[in-house]
Design an enzyme around this catalytic site. Structure first.
Site, short mmCIF file in Angstrom:
data_model
loop_
_atom_site.label_atom_id
_atom_site.label_comp_id
_atom_site.label_asym_id
_atom_site.label_seq_id
_atom_site.Cartn_x
_atom_site.Cartn_y
_atom_site.Cartn_z
N LYS A 194 0.85 -1.21 0.00
CA LYS A 194 0.00 0.00 0.00
C LYS A 194 0.88 1.25 0.00
O LYS A 194 0.66 2.18 -0.78
CB LYS A 194 -0.89 0.00 1.23
CG LYS A 194 -1.53 1.35 1.55
CD LYS A 194 -2.43 1.31 2.74
CE LYS A 194 -1.75 1.51 4.05
NZ LYS A 194 -1.39 2.88 4.40
N ASN A 195 1.90 1.25 0.85
CA ASN A 195 2.69 2.47 1.06
C ASN A 195 3.71 2.72 -0.04
O ASN A 195 4.37 3.75 -0.06
CB ASN A 195 3.35 2.47 2.44
CG ASN A 195 2.30 2.62 3.53
OD1 ASN A 195 1.13 2.90 3.24
ND2 ASN A 195 2.68 2.39 4.76
N CYS A 255 -5.17 12.37 12.40
CA CYS A 255 -5.83 11.06 12.32
C CYS A 255 -5.68 10.43 13.70
O CYS A 255 -5.11 11.02 14.61
CB CYS A 255 -5.18 10.20 11.24
SG CYS A 255 -3.56 9.67 11.72
N ARG A 313 0.10 14.52 12.82
CA ARG A 313 0.69 14.25 11.50
C ARG A 313 0.73 15.50 10.61
O ARG A 313 0.05 15.60 9.60
CB ARG A 313 -0.04 13.10 10.84
CG ARG A 313 0.12 11.84 11.68
CD ARG A 313 -0.51 10.64 11.07
NE ARG A 313 0.27 10.14 9.94
CZ ARG A 313 -0.16 9.12 9.20
NH1 ARG A 313 -1.31 8.54 9.48
NH2 ARG A 313 0.57 8.69 8.18
N ASP A 336 4.70 0.51 11.93
CA ASP A 336 3.47 -0.11 11.41
C ASP A 336 3.30 -1.57 11.84
O ASP A 336 2.28 -2.17 11.55
CB ASP A 336 3.45 -0.05 9.87
CG ASP A 336 3.30 1.37 9.39
OD1 ASP A 336 3.52 1.61 8.19
OD2 ASP A 336 3.00 2.25 10.21
N ARG A 369 -8.58 -0.59 4.65
CA ARG A 369 -7.68 0.43 4.11
C ARG A 369 -6.33 -0.17 3.74
O ARG A 369 -5.63 0.33 2.87
CB ARG A 369 -7.49 1.55 5.15
CG ARG A 369 -8.75 2.31 5.46
CD ARG A 369 -8.44 3.55 6.23
NE ARG A 369 -7.37 4.30 5.55
CZ ARG A 369 -6.66 5.25 6.13
NH1 ARG A 369 -6.88 5.58 7.37
NH2 ARG A 369 -5.72 5.88 5.47
#
Ligand code: EPZ
Length: 417
Positions: free
Chosen positions: A22-23, A115, A120, A304, A396
């Protein structure tokens, strides 16, 4: 909002093919703004976040088509405004700032807002653009950036490591006039993957993967096809799941070099790990021993994977100190793990986890992407039926999670709201 009902206690056994990262996919999708030629990205995971980014690119005028995991983009942008309603859905939308400025000399991007895991800010992104000659104002909740005569190469010094900041700086520098140097750059594999794709498009980038990246600006970028690197965080999540359930998993597509810090700690807890090119095999040797971790930028222990590792320490033999140094509020999973009988004491950025022989099944609620998957792991390792609510957070960042786990012996089913 859907929930996931999990009947835990089964050892996970089998093989999982790891999806594209994803990243890595998010900045790679944004790179399509930097050329009007065709950019073909393979192995793009189908996730809420990647679909959001595809939607933002369409909003900016890019022609975007998706065929399974292949996304084809062309035409470039005819608008330079990333609106609040799209950016708040996904903060990585800020990654269109560098590409728009570099290619079109202007960008108006909504400030992403905070978030669950912290405020952030994007101040480092803005300073990087200014270091390349952009004029940036903050007004009405928007970043309004201009570079009428195009960006000029320069030295971008990051006072702290920022993955997104490095990605925006890299994409902006690629089309700036002259040479740029990015100092104290992030070294994550997703940065390397982005640089490899940009070089395939005609950029001249060197040093990616180290803390100093050098870029010779070019006039234009051209068509390319690039395969998104495997998701090390997904792979790490499943590696932890194998140990927590006393199972035995083969992770296909994962790269051990991208998970050195995690694999070293998993060996310390007693797991057996073998790896070959494109394969990581994790085998549990019984209840894991406790171990300490401190999160750090790559190649350190990834933030993460902190929540997932904490879930594992909740059932480990011994006590573990877990220090979170990247985000100021990334212990949202703690109250939910406590509901499952975990013994965790948080003091500022450090959690002390005293391992229990087992947790107790309970209804728990997801709060952010990685916290939600840590609750799934805890439930899988706990005999009895737990329910994880608000699993849209999961969608997500994890594609086909129920199928991947179900194929390895997990018993989970989705409860439609
Ligand atoms: C990326 O976020 C990842 N997201 C995050 O993954 C990951 O946790 C993070 O990097 C760290 O590895 C994507 O790649 C889409 P940062 P990013 O800029 O770029 C502060 C997930 O679960 N900071 O490296 O936003 C920031 O507040 C997500 O997949 C500033 O102060 O992270 C944080 O404390 C979560 N000013 C620290 O730096 C800035 O301008 C690191 O943030 C930018 C960041």
């Amino acid at each position: 909002m859907d929930s996931l009902e999990i009947k835990g206690g089964n050892a996970l056994r089998g093989e999982i093919t790891i999806s594209g990262a994803k990243n890595a996919a998010l900045p790679l999708l944004a790179a399509a703004l930097m050329t009007t030629d065709k950019l073909v990205l393979e192995n793009v995971p189908r996730l809420a976040d990647t679909l959001s980014m595809e939607g933002l690119l369409r909003h900016l005028g890019v022609a975007v088509t998706r065929d399974h995991e292949t996304v084809t983009m062309s035409g470039g942008a005819n608008s330079f405004d990333a609106p609040y309603d799209l950016v708040t859905k996904m903060r990585a939308s800020v990654l269109v700032l560098g590409p728009l400025l570099a290619r079109y000399g202007e960008a108006r991007v909504s400030l992403p807002g905070g978030c669950a895991i912290g405020t952030r800010p994007v101040d480092l992104h803005i300073r990087a653009m200014q270091a390349l000659g952009a004029v940036v104002e903050l007004a009405d909740g928007y970043i309004q950036a201009r570079a009428r005569k195009g960006l000029q190469g320069g030295r971008i010094m990051f006072p702290m490591v920022s993955v997104g900041g490095t990605e925006n700086a890299l994409m902006a520098a690629v089309l700036a006039k002259g040479e740029s140097e990015i100092v104290n750059a992030a070294r994550e594999p997703e940065i390397t993957d982005l640089a490899d794709c940009l070089n395939a498009m005609g950029a001249q980038i060197s040093g990616h993967g180290t803390d100093t990246i050098t870029v010779q600006g070019v006039d234009t970028l051209h068509a390319a096809t690039h395969r998104v690197v495997a998701d090390r965080i997904e792979a790490g999540t499943f590696a932890i799941a194998a140990v927590m359930t006393q199972g035995d998993l083969v992770l296909r597509g994962a790269r051990d070099r991208h998970l050195d810090a995690l694999l070293a700690v998993l060996r310390e807890t007693g797991a057996s790990i073998e790896s070959q090119p494109g394969i990581i095999h994790i085998k549990s040797n019984g209840r894991p021993r406790a171990a300490d971790i401190t999160t750090d930028p790559f190649p350190g222990f990834p933030t993460d994977l902190q929540a997932q590792f904490m879930a594992m320490m909740c059932i480990a033999d011994g006590s573990s100190h877990i220090s979170e140094t990247i985000f100021e509020n990334r212990f949202m999973h703690v109250p939910e793990l406590l509901r499952m009988g975990a013994d965790i004491k948080v003091n500022g950025g450090t959690a002390l986890v005293r391992g229990r022989a087992s947790l107790t099944p309970a209804p728990v609620m997801a709060t952010d992407l990685r916290a939600s998957v840590s609750l799934v792991l805890a439930a899988l390792a706990t005999t009895g039926t737990s329910t994880v609510s608000r699993i849209y957070h999961l969608e997500r960042g994890y594609s086909d999670l129920e199928t991947k786990l179900g194929n390895c012996g997990a018993e989970l089913c989705r409860i439609k709201a």
